[in-house]
Scaffold this motif. Structure first.
Motif, PDB file in Angstrom:
ATOM      1  N   THR A  99       0.870  -1.258  -0.029  1.00 38.06           N
ATOM      2  CA  THR A  99       0.006  -0.032   0.148  1.00 38.06           C
ATOM      3  C   THR A  99       0.978   1.161  -0.188  1.00 38.06           C
ATOM      4  O   THR A  99       1.850   1.437   0.956  1.00 38.06           O
ATOM      5  N   VAL A 100       0.671   2.134  -0.988  1.00 33.78           N
ATOM      6  CA  VAL A 100       1.697   3.210  -1.232  1.00 33.78           C
ATOM      7  C   VAL A 100       0.708   4.453  -0.547  1.00 33.78           C
ATOM      8  O   VAL A 100      -0.687   4.424  -0.803  1.00 33.78           O
ATOM      9  N   MET A 101       1.260   5.519   0.040  1.00 31.50           N
ATOM     10  CA  MET A 101       0.384   6.489   0.804  1.00 31.50           C
ATOM     11  C   MET A 101       1.178   7.752   1.232  1.00 31.50           C
ATOM     12  O   MET A 101       2.287   7.680   1.244  1.00 31.50           O
ATOM     13  N   ILE A 102       0.308   8.666   1.296  1.00 28.77           N
ATOM     14  CA  ILE A 102       0.754   9.948   1.727  1.00 28.77           C
ATOM     15  C   ILE A 102       0.053  10.484   2.921  1.00 28.77           C
ATOM     16  O   ILE A 102      -1.385  10.444   2.774  1.00 28.77           O
ATOM     17  N   ARG A 103       0.787  11.010   4.182  1.00 32.30           N
ATOM     18  CA  ARG A 103      -0.256  11.467   5.157  1.00 32.30           C
ATOM     19  C   ARG A 103      -1.113  12.696   4.932  1.00 32.30           C
ATOM     20  O   ARG A 103      -0.586  13.494   4.190  1.00 32.30           O
ATOM     21  N   LEU A 104      -2.256  12.738   5.614  1.00 31.57           N
ATOM     22  CA  LEU A 104      -3.118  13.755   5.383  1.00 31.57           C
ATOM     23  C   LEU A 104      -3.324  14.487   6.751  1.00 31.57           C
ATOM     24  O   LEU A 104      -3.042  13.586   7.817  1.00 31.57           O
ATOM     25  N   PRO A 105      -3.672  15.769   6.941  1.00 34.12           N
ATOM     26  CA  PRO A 105      -4.055  16.230   8.195  1.00 34.12           C
ATOM     27  C   PRO A 105      -5.604  15.561   8.620  1.00 34.12           C
ATOM     28  O   PRO A 105      -6.148  15.160   7.787  1.00 34.12           O
ATOM     29  N   ASP A 106      -5.725  15.847   9.791  1.00 33.33           N
ATOM     30  CA  ASP A 106      -7.043  15.200  10.414  1.00 33.33           C
ATOM     31  C   ASP A 106      -8.299  15.666   9.970  1.00 33.33           C
ATOM     32  O   ASP A 106      -9.465  14.973   9.626  1.00 33.33           O
ATOM     33  N   HIS A 107      -8.128  16.976   9.309  1.00 31.57           N
ATOM     34  CA  HIS A 107      -9.484  17.691   8.777  1.00 31.57           C
ATOM     35  C   HIS A 107      -9.616  17.249   7.516  1.00 31.57           C
ATOM     36  O   HIS A 107     -10.952  17.597   6.929  1.00 31.57           O
ATOM     37  N   VAL A 108      -9.112  16.777   6.769  1.00 29.23           N
ATOM     38  CA  VAL A 108      -9.171  16.049   5.340  1.00 29.23           C
ATOM     39  C   VAL A 108     -10.287  15.089   5.575  1.00 29.23           C
ATOM     40  O   VAL A 108      -9.809  13.797   6.335  1.00 29.23           O
ATOM     41  N   VAL A 109     -11.429  14.942   4.775  1.00 30.67           N
ATOM     42  CA  VAL A 109     -12.396  13.847   5.199  1.00 30.67           C
ATOM     43  C   VAL A 109     -12.702  13.120   3.590  1.00 30.67           C
ATOM     44  O   VAL A 109     -12.196  13.718   2.600  1.00 30.67           O
ATOM     45  N   PRO A 110     -13.251  12.010   3.518  1.00 33.72           N
ATOM     46  CA  PRO A 110     -13.209  11.213   2.280  1.00 33.72           C
ATOM     47  C   PRO A 110     -13.925  11.958   1.148  1.00 33.72           C
ATOM     48  O   PRO A 110     -13.548  11.783  -0.014  1.00 33.72           O
ATOM     49  N   ASP A 111     -14.985  12.678   1.395  1.00 36.61           N
ATOM     50  CA  ASP A 111     -15.719  13.494   0.654  1.00 36.61           C
ATOM     51  C   ASP A 111     -14.783  14.312  -0.277  1.00 36.61           C
ATOM     52  O   ASP A 111     -15.032  14.788  -1.282  1.00 36.61           O
ATOM     53  N   MET A 112     -13.914  15.077   0.611  1.00 30.25           N
ATOM     54  CA  MET A 112     -12.987  16.005  -0.150  1.00 30.25           C
ATOM     55  C   MET A 112     -12.197  15.190  -0.984  1.00 30.25           C
ATOM     56  O   MET A 112     -11.824  15.749  -2.385  1.00 30.25           O
TER      57      MET A 112
END
Length: 212
Positions: A99-112
């Motif tokens: 699984t490749v991935m990039i970290r996100l801030p907590d305020h980012v939600v799936p709808d965004m």
């Protein structure tokens, strides 16, 4: 206007280590933009996955910046899995599930993420020689990783030279401390392999663990 979030500065312990030393850390629950696959990380599928991941990550960054919640896109990370962990020590790369991935801030939600993906797909459709495709980009998703207690070190040098370090962890360090695997092998790529000589690459190696 708020300060730009720099993950490596705010969460310094999660992005640092010392070669030859395994640190015992507790990692909090972290959201990511992710994509799954299998096979050699030098293969086409892995390259297409990364090429699909970054437009979404940067699209989310620009959306957050417009809302006054800007962040620095952090280093690429990957989870590496297999039914038999020894495939990593043997360097049997075709057996690796990732699984490749990039970290996100907590305020980012799936709808965004879904909104940003639609924009990225439209841009992709206009490119003749795109490094990825719509099918791969459709696999990008918002996920969360809950690792908890982990052992972590810094690896210096080529990715293909990690095997002895992992063998020491699996065969000596973890059994000696009464620990077992509690999640996939995790890597954080502090260096850009396109611009840094292999012998100078810096990679965080992390293994979630639990008492036997």
């Amino acid at each position: 206007m708020t300060d730009k979030l720099d993950f490596k500065r705010v969460f310094k312990a999660e992005y640092t280590g010392k070669a030859g030393r395994w640190d015992d850390l507790v990692i909090p629950s972290i959201p990511y933009v992710m994509i799954d696959g299998q096979g050699d990380p030098g293969g086409e599928d892995f390259g297409k996955a990364i090429a699909a991941l970054y437009p979404v990550a940067y699209g989310l960054k620009f959306e957050c910046k417009a809302a006054g919640q800007d962040f620095t896109v952090p280093p690429l990370e990957a989870l590496w899995m297999a039914d038999d962990p020894s495939v990593f020590v043997r360097n049997d790369r075709n057996a690796w599930v990732w699984t490749v991935m990039i970290r996100l801030p907590d305020h980012v939600v799936p709808d965004m993420l879904e909104q940003v993906r639609e924009v990225a797909l439209k841009k992709l459709a206009k490119k003749k020689d795109a490094p990825t495709d719509a099918e791969t980009m459709a696999k990008v998703y918002h996920g969360r990783l809950d690792e908890g207690r982990c052992l972590q070190t810094l690896h210096l040098g080529p990715y293909t030279d990690e095997a002895p370090t992992l063998a020491h962890l699996h065969d000596e360090l973890m059994p000696g401390q009464g620990l077992t695997f509690n999640g996939p092998h995790h890597e954080i790529y502090l260096s850009d392999a396109r611009r840094v000589a292999p012998e100078k690459l810096k990679t965080i190696l992390r293994q979630p663990v639990a008492p036997v």
